[in-house]
Design a protein around this motif. Structure first.
Motif, mmCIF file in Angstrom:
data_model
loop_
_atom_site.group_PDB
_atom_site.id
_atom_site.type_symbol
_atom_site.label_atom_id
_atom_site.label_comp_id
_atom_site.label_asym_id
_atom_site.label_seq_id
_atom_site.Cartn_x
_atom_site.Cartn_y
_atom_site.Cartn_z
ATOM 1 N N GLU A 28 7.325 -2.879 8.959
ATOM 2 C CA GLU A 28 6.315 -3.732 9.610
ATOM 3 C C GLU A 28 6.995 -4.547 10.695
ATOM 4 O O GLU A 28 8.080 -5.083 10.509
ATOM 5 C CB GLU A 28 5.692 -4.694 8.592
ATOM 6 C CG GLU A 28 4.656 -5.584 9.228
ATOM 7 C CD GLU A 28 4.311 -6.789 8.389
ATOM 8 O OE1 GLU A 28 3.418 -7.536 8.822
ATOM 9 O OE2 GLU A 28 4.919 -7.009 7.359
ATOM 10 N N ILE A 52 0.237 -6.156 2.755
ATOM 11 C CA ILE A 52 1.483 -6.111 3.500
ATOM 12 C C ILE A 52 1.919 -7.545 3.757
ATOM 13 O O ILE A 52 1.153 -8.354 4.282
ATOM 14 C CB ILE A 52 1.310 -5.351 4.828
ATOM 15 C CG1 ILE A 52 0.980 -3.876 4.553
ATOM 16 C CG2 ILE A 52 2.554 -5.477 5.698
ATOM 17 C CD1 ILE A 52 0.692 -3.064 5.782
ATOM 18 N N THR A 102 7.957 -6.850 5.291
ATOM 19 C CA THR A 102 7.863 -5.576 4.589
ATOM 20 C C THR A 102 8.538 -4.517 5.445
ATOM 21 O O THR A 102 8.297 -4.460 6.657
ATOM 22 C CB THR A 102 6.392 -5.192 4.334
ATOM 23 O OG1 THR A 102 5.802 -6.211 3.530
ATOM 24 C CG2 THR A 102 6.273 -3.854 3.644
ATOM 25 N N ASP A 126 -2.324 -3.139 2.021
ATOM 26 C CA ASP A 126 -1.216 -2.182 2.058
ATOM 27 C C ASP A 126 -1.772 -0.790 1.787
ATOM 28 O O ASP A 126 -2.285 -0.535 0.698
ATOM 29 C CB ASP A 126 -0.178 -2.559 0.997
ATOM 30 C CG ASP A 126 1.041 -1.661 1.007
ATOM 31 O OD1 ASP A 126 1.021 -0.590 1.651
ATOM 32 O OD2 ASP A 126 2.029 -2.047 0.359
#
Length: 88
Positions: free
Chosen positions: A86, A79, A83, A71
């Motif tokens: 995304e 990530i 998220t 991340d």
């Protein structure tokens, strides 16, 4: 997050092997499941014999489904699917 020195050293060895043309892709069996794996190996010599040092295997299926990237907003985090921002 910091990549451990042994992983950095192995990566440098892999780059040298690639630069020297000393890489091989070998079909092996997973020691736990018995499934076929396509293993990236550095190739060396020892007393005239070839020595294959495994570094890892190619991901089965879609590699984007196999890994969670770091991340950029959290140096110690990753990530996760779902998220915000995304693509899932």
């Amino acid at each position: 997050m910091s990549i451990p020195s042994h992983a950095q050293s192995n990566f440098q060895t892999l780059l040298r092997a690639a630069g020297d043309g000393n890489l091989a892709l070998m079909e092996c069996l997973d020691a736990v499941t018995g499934d076929p794996r396509y293993v990236i190996c550095a190739v060396g010599r020892n007393d005239g014999d070839f020595v294959f040092t495994p570094f890892g295997h190619l991901a089965d299926g879609n590699p984007y489904d196999a890994y969670l990237p770091p991340d950029p907003g959290d140096p110690g985090g990753f990530i996760h699917r779902g998220t915000p921002g995304e693509a899932s």
